[in-house]
Write an enzyme that holds these catalytic residues in place. Structure first.
Site, PDB file in Angstrom:
ATOM      1  N   HIS A 143       0.668  -1.329   0.112  1.00 51.42           N
ATOM      2  CA  HIS A 143       0.071  -0.162  -0.101  1.00 51.42           C
ATOM      3  C   HIS A 143       0.721   1.246  -0.031  1.00 51.42           C
ATOM      4  O   HIS A 143       1.970   1.424   0.655  1.00 51.42           O
ATOM      5  CB  HIS A 143      -0.796   0.146   1.321  1.00 51.42           C
ATOM      6  CG  HIS A 143      -2.017  -0.900   1.367  1.00 51.42           C
ATOM      7  ND1 HIS A 143      -1.924  -2.296   1.593  1.00 51.42           N
ATOM      8  CD2 HIS A 143      -3.366  -0.653   1.208  1.00 51.42           C
ATOM      9  CE1 HIS A 143      -3.226  -2.588   1.416  1.00 51.42           C
ATOM     10  NE2 HIS A 143      -4.094  -1.526   1.261  1.00 51.42           N
ATOM     11  N   ASN A 174       7.657  -4.238   3.837  1.00 51.62           N
ATOM     12  CA  ASN A 174       6.182  -3.900   3.981  1.00 51.62           C
ATOM     13  C   ASN A 174       5.872  -3.971   5.359  1.00 51.62           C
ATOM     14  O   ASN A 174       5.085  -3.152   5.807  1.00 51.62           O
ATOM     15  CB  ASN A 174       5.425  -4.730   2.853  1.00 51.62           C
ATOM     16  CG  ASN A 174       4.001  -4.352   2.703  1.00 51.62           C
ATOM     17  OD1 ASN A 174       3.497  -3.432   3.453  1.00 51.62           O
ATOM     18  ND2 ASN A 174       3.336  -5.121   2.112  1.00 51.62           N
TER      19      ASN A 174
END
Length: 288
Positions: A143, A174
């Protein structure tokens, strides 16, 4: 006369307590109803924005103006607005050029659970990133605007899982350093009331690695710039390599000016020129 008043007052007091009990029961029923309404949505579900429980159902124009970097001319750019963020999409890399949003104190938490329903963004032209491109690639779907910033709204949570908001990212980065920076941003938003964030991929000048049949490009690094306006304007930037990542070795704090030189993006152009020059020239992390 006085006795009648006291009796009347007593009856009124009894009715008042009954009314209060009924009101509390109504509040309890509404709370239970709201809990039922925040169950995760399926990937194919399009949620009506007016049902959101956040402070807006679409990003206000005033926020858009401050969030958006200057238009890009050297790379493909398609600007798309979503509930909580605005994104510059690059049809060549199949990744965003940048994603920008305002994170308020109210939006640092909420009732929405993480729904993890990544989906194609049909506003992007074909070929575009698909779920199949990521399967078996060895790269996670990272994201840019994190799900953790979108718990305040059902639609915002859904939008955060659009692949237009995603880049191929090292899985350890991440869940490690990148996640730590996202957590820090939520802490700063609670502390200062709001912050403005822009992040995205960084590319080298050499050949690009790609994944999947649609040749989704793998970034060499990622950038993030963060601005606050209160109590005094301050901003900083970071660049982190798209590797396993450790805070000491692969995360670099920079001025916004330095990140602009690396990315070719002009951040926060809507700021008054004197304020923009001041906040973008240095990165004073002691001020945060």
């Amino acid at each position: 006369m006085n006795n009648r008043k006291r009796k009347s007052g007593s009856r009124f007091g009894g009715l008042g307590w009954i009314g209060l009990v009924l009101l509390l029961l109504l509040v309890a029923v509404r709370a239970l109803t709201q809990q039922e309404e925040v169950e995760p949505v399926k990937a194919e579900t399009v949620v009506s924005a007016h049902q959101d429980n956040g402070t807006w159902t679409a990003m206000p124009d005033s926020v858009l103006v401050l969030c958006k970097p200057a238009s890009l001319t050297s790379v493909p750019e398609q600007v798309l607005e979503r509930t909580s963020y605005v994104v510059s999409y690059n049809a060549e890399t199949r990744c965003p050029n940048w994603v920008a949003w305002q994170l308020t104190a109210d939006h640092t938490d909420g009732l929405m659970k993480r729904i993890s329903n990544f989906h194609e963004d049909e506003d992007c032209p074909l070929p575009r990133a698909t779920l199949q491109d990521y399967r078996g690639s060895g790269w996670s779907r990272g994201h840019m605007c994190p799900a953790g910033d979108n718990k305040w709204s059902r639609q915002a949570m859904y939008d955060s899982f659009s692949l237009v908001n995603v880049c191929p990212q090292n899985a350890k980065l991440n869940s490690g350093v990148w996640n730590s920076v996202e957590t820090d941003c939520r802490r700063w938003a609670r502390q200062y009331g709001e912050v403005y964030i822009v992040c995205g991929p960084v590319w080298s000048h050499g050949p690009r690695r790609t994944i999947g049949a649609n040749a989704v490009a793998v970034p060499d690094a990622f950038f993030k710039v963060v601005l606050r306006l209160s109590p005094t304007p301050q901003a900083f930037g970071i660049v982190v390599k798209n590797t396993e990542g450790t805070r000491k070795r692969d995360l670099y704090f920079n001025s916004v000016d330095q990140v602009e030189r690396i990315t070719g993006i002009d951040f926060f152009p809507a700021l008054p020129d004197d304020v923009e020059r001041q906040v973008e020239a240095t990165a004073d992390m002691a001020a945060w």
